[in-house]
Write an enzyme that holds these catalytic residues in place. Structure first.
Site, PDB file in Angstrom:
ATOM      1  N   HIS A 213       0.879  -1.179   0.000  1.00  0.00           N
ATOM      2  CA  HIS A 213       0.000   0.000   0.000  1.00  0.00           C
ATOM      3  C   HIS A 213       0.913   1.224   0.000  1.00  0.00           C
ATOM      4  O   HIS A 213       1.649   1.449   0.957  1.00  0.00           O
ATOM      5  CB  HIS A 213      -0.874  -0.023   1.263  1.00  0.00           C
ATOM      6  CG  HIS A 213      -1.806   1.138   1.389  1.00  0.00           C
ATOM      7  ND1 HIS A 213      -3.130   1.060   1.042  1.00  0.00           N
ATOM      8  CD2 HIS A 213      -1.620   2.399   1.822  1.00  0.00           C
ATOM      9  CE1 HIS A 213      -3.716   2.222   1.263  1.00  0.00           C
ATOM     10  NE2 HIS A 213      -2.821   3.057   1.735  1.00  0.00           N
TER      11      HIS A 213
ATOM     12  N   ASP B 184     -10.964  -4.292  -3.699  1.00  0.00           N
ATOM     13  CA  ASP B 184     -10.604  -3.605  -2.449  1.00  0.00           C
ATOM     14  C   ASP B 184     -11.754  -3.719  -1.432  1.00  0.00           C
ATOM     15  O   ASP B 184     -12.001  -2.814  -0.643  1.00  0.00           O
ATOM     16  CB  ASP B 184     -10.255  -2.140  -2.710  1.00  0.00           C
ATOM     17  CG  ASP B 184      -9.404  -1.545  -1.589  1.00  0.00           C
ATOM     18  OD1 ASP B 184      -8.712  -2.298  -0.903  1.00  0.00           O
ATOM     19  OD2 ASP B 184      -9.462  -0.308  -1.400  1.00  0.00           O
TER      20      ASP B 184
END
Lengths: 337, 434
Positions: B189, B315
């Protein structure tokens, strides 16, 4: 502005004929909306109507008998999630002078700490059948969220860095009483624009009324895209104040002072604090405003704050009148009004 | 999951799309014994196996089931948000036949026993394949690398700290170098937490008007650029978990042109929505990284087409009302999406941004390749993870009908075109739209 057109519709006077008091409203202005959540969305006419109504309350507040009965029987709750002295007392006084039963709830140290959410608090208060709730909250959008969950009218008394509509209205009233037509003026708003709800509400209001608006701040205290919000941006105080009619100072929060966004209070005052030398660049008859509470010697020099060009005390006075006008204008829309 | 005893299935008169072979033609797909026997033209003419279920597809699309590289599931530790079972129900309804779950659980998936727990639990309760990524660092703290070798041997398909970035460049360098020895994929991330600060949505004029502090694009670009330098140093296989802005695409393109083993995903939310969709403080649109400008959204779609961004992920991040019915700045980020990713992705096909073949490639073939997991193909002998969908049928999403335990979708009441009609996992029909 102060005609007697609406006299016919006002409640019967409880006092003997000839008793001098402003027991009746002379303006019939109605704010055709349930809540006052922000300046955004208000038309110039609505702002003008609120300011006209406020003028009546300015006169009323200067008399010995300040009491009105238009909110008699109404319950007003001041729900403050952030501590506030002046705004809360201003709303309290406004409600009481209109005859409402006013309850102050400071939630800073109460149930919200025990895990009760904003919306639980809203539901609890809603069940008590208030007519008006005045809310201040530290998070942007929180007042709007609460307004979705209650049946009464909601007034935003400041939500995060979003809006503080009654502050912008009281500033506008103060400016109009001293300078006349706002649309012809240049107003410089100086200081922590990034975190300021006062700046946002004022930028929107002043643009709606056609004023020329400037913001003056170091780059670290300016929000992204500010130049597209209807303002001219200045990083230099002298250039920003040049030929301004109104200089509006903002409070710098203590946690922003020491190195994170500005190096020190000393350097901040040197470049952005309003003192006599910088004020000289504004028009000779320029007036100075501050929403308070002030950090003397940080954003404003004491000599200026207390000086002849300062409108700061008058702003406080206008605050009560404007809040009476907002309460009354919204109350005229309430069921059974 | 039962893998045996299913009747053969012949999907006939379909538009067969197999991105692994660049195949998009009218034809049939024959499934038996849990694997694809054949997919292509005129299979029916060769004869229908005895006892087979013959499905007349009327020209609808038959394609490999989707492989979703990034889904957050609450099991273990937050089963009120999502279990492996409930996530698999949602996935099946959305055409996802393999979910790659993230290690941000409680406890985190950072030791081999937890990997084993998830795999067994998924086998026993889920109706689609669920494979875990494991933590890159112990307890997801970004301080010490996890047991990458043992975790991989236990079945972890890649290594990531989920929604957390490893801020310490030295720790990340060592984790990359060590992972490279095991040919493990590191998924990261890319957001610098210091540049995020207290930001809660994209830094832009609209955020300023809402009085919300912004997250600058640079939070992502700086971290991605750092990572690319460290990949050059270590030659580890690296995947950016969710890129959101046009400048990140430039960084990726340069890395790929230089031959570095760098790949990336974009989320379905960032491909379909932009910062303005936050509207009046809608917390279901609070995401991490935040929704960006419309120019960025368009650039992401173009990058998928170009292949600079490899994969599209859901996601999927279920959050309950307790953490969403709050002021925007206080609300938890994340949105569910596994059930709607194909239908929302079809918007990009209908608006001409992507071909259907390319969309399905980014949602099935490419993620299966990157993770080296089965699926994403209709080649004979592959596991029969297959979907059939109508690419055009219009419908309106009602979030109360979602199969996930949470319904924090940013697409509530959205008009969608295209929906999954049948999902087949290992040769068995696990979902049928009726």
């Amino acid at each position: 502005m102060r005609g007697n057109a609406a006299l016919a519709g006002s409640p019967p006077c409880r006092y003997p004929v000839g008793f001098r008091m402003n027991a009746v409203s002379t303006s019939s202005f109605v704010l055709s909306r349930k809540h006052l959540l922000g300046i955004d969305g208000l038309s110039a006419d609505e702002i003008g109507g609120l300011l006209d109504l406020s003028e009546e309350f300015v006169d009323l507040n200067r008399q010995i008998e300040k009491k009105r009965t238009t909110l008699r029987g109404r319950t007003q709750i001041n729900l403050f999630f952030e501590s506030s002295t002046r705004t809360q007392s201003s709303f309290e006084l406004a409600g009481k002078r209109l005859g409402a039963d006013v309850m102050n709830m400071s939630v800073v140290a109460s149930s919200i700490r025990k895990g009760e959410t904003l919306l639980d608090t809203a539901a609890t208060l809603n069940a008590m059948h208030p007519d008006l709730i005045v809310v201040r909250h530290g998070a942007s959008g929180a007042v709007e969220l609460l307004a979705q969950k209650v049946q009464c009218s909601v007034i935003n008394a400041g939500d995060g860095s979003h809006e503080h509509p009654t502050q912008a209205l009281l500033d506008a009233l103060t400016i109009r009483r001293n300078k006349g037509e706002i649309g012809k003026l240049t107003v410089a708003i100086c200081g922590d624009i990034l975190h300021s709800r006062v700046a946002r509400s004022n930028i929107i209001l002043l643009n709606t009324l056609g004023a020329r608006v400037r913001v003056v701040a170091p780059s670290t205290l300016l929000p992204a895209g500010i130049e597209r919000m209807g303002v001219e941006v200045f990083r230099d105080m002298r250039a920003g104040l040049k030929d301004a009619d109104i200089v509006m100072m903002l409070r710098l929060q203590r946690e922003r002072m020491n190195g994170s966004l500005v190096p020190s209070t000393k350097e901040y005052f040197h470049y952005y604090g309003l003192d006599a030398a910088k004020l000289k660049f504004a028009k000779p008859d320029a007036l100075v405003m501050h929403p308070g509470p002030m950090n003397r010697g940080v954003e404003i020099d004491s000599a200026i704050a207390d000086g002849a060009q300062s409108l700061i005390q008058e702003q406080v006075e206008m605050g009560v009148a404007v809040r009476m006008a907002v309460l009354e204008a919204l109350a005229r829309n309430l069921p059974n009004a | 999951m039962q893998r045996n005893g299913a009747r053969p299935i012949l999907l006939t008169n379909a538009r067969v799309i197999d991105p692994s072979r660049d195949f998009d033609q009218q034809g049939d797909v024959l499934i038996a014994d849990g694997v694809i026997k054949d997919a292509g033209r005129n299979i029916r003419a060769a004869g229908v196996p005895e006892g087979a279920e013959v499905v007349e597809c009327n020209g609808r699309v038959v394609a490999p089931g989707l492989v979703d590289m990034r889904a957050f599931i609450g099991e273990p530790g937050a089963e009120h948000r999502e279990t492996l079972a409930s996530a698999s129900q949602a996935a099946a309804a959305g055409g996802v036949t393999t979910i790659i779950c993230q290690p941000e659980t409680d406890p985190p998936i950072d030791d081999p026993a937890t990997v084993d727990f998830v795999l067994r639990r998924a086998r026993d309760t889920a109706i689609v394949h669920i494979l875990p990524m494991a933590a890159l660092t112990k307890r997801l703290e970004g301080k010490e690398m996890s047991e990458i070798g043992l975790l991989k041997a236990a079945g972890a398909v890649a290594f990531t700290d989920g929604t957390k970035s490893v801020m310490n460049a030295q720790v990340f360098r060592h984790a990359l170098a060590y992972a490279a020895d095991f040919d493990a994929l590191v998924v990261h991330h890319t957001e610098d937490i210091n540049l995020i600060g207290n930001g809660v949505m994209n830094e832009c004029e609209f955020a300023s008007r809402l009085g919300l502090l912004g997250v600058p694009k640079e939070a992502e670009i700086v971290m991605l650029a750092r990572d690319v330098r460290l990949v050059a140093l270590t030659e580890a296989r690296y995947h950016a978990a969710s890129v959101t802005c046009s400048e990140s695409i430039d960084v990726l393109r340069r890395a790929k042109d230089a031959g570095l083993p760098v790949t990336a995903s974009a989320t379905i939310n960032h491909l379909a929505l932009n910062e303005n969709d936050v509207g009046s403080y809608r917390t279901f649109l609070k995401l991490s990284p935040p929704l960006r400008a419309e120019e960025d959204r368009i650039a992401l779609a173009a990058a998928i087409k170009e292949g600079v961004i490899d994969t599209i992920v859901s996601d999927h991040n279920p959050q309950d009302v307790e953490v969403k019915r709050l002021p925007f700045a206080d609300a938890a980020p994340g949105a569910v999406g596994i059930e709607t990713m194909l239908a929302v992705g079809l918007r990009l096909v209908h608006d001409g941004s992507l071909s259907l073949l390319k969309l399905l490639h980014a949602m099935s073939t490419r993620p299966a390749e990157l993770l080296d997991v089965p699926g994403g193909t209709l080649r004979a002998g592959s596991p029969a993870d297959v979907i059939m969908f109508d690419e055009d049928v219009p419908w309106v999403l009602d979030r109360s009908t979602l199969k996930s335990r949470c319904n924090n979708t940013p697409f509530d009441e959205a008009r969608l075109s295209g929906r999954v009609l049948r999902t087949i996992v290992a040769g068995r029909t696990v979902y049928e739209y009726v």
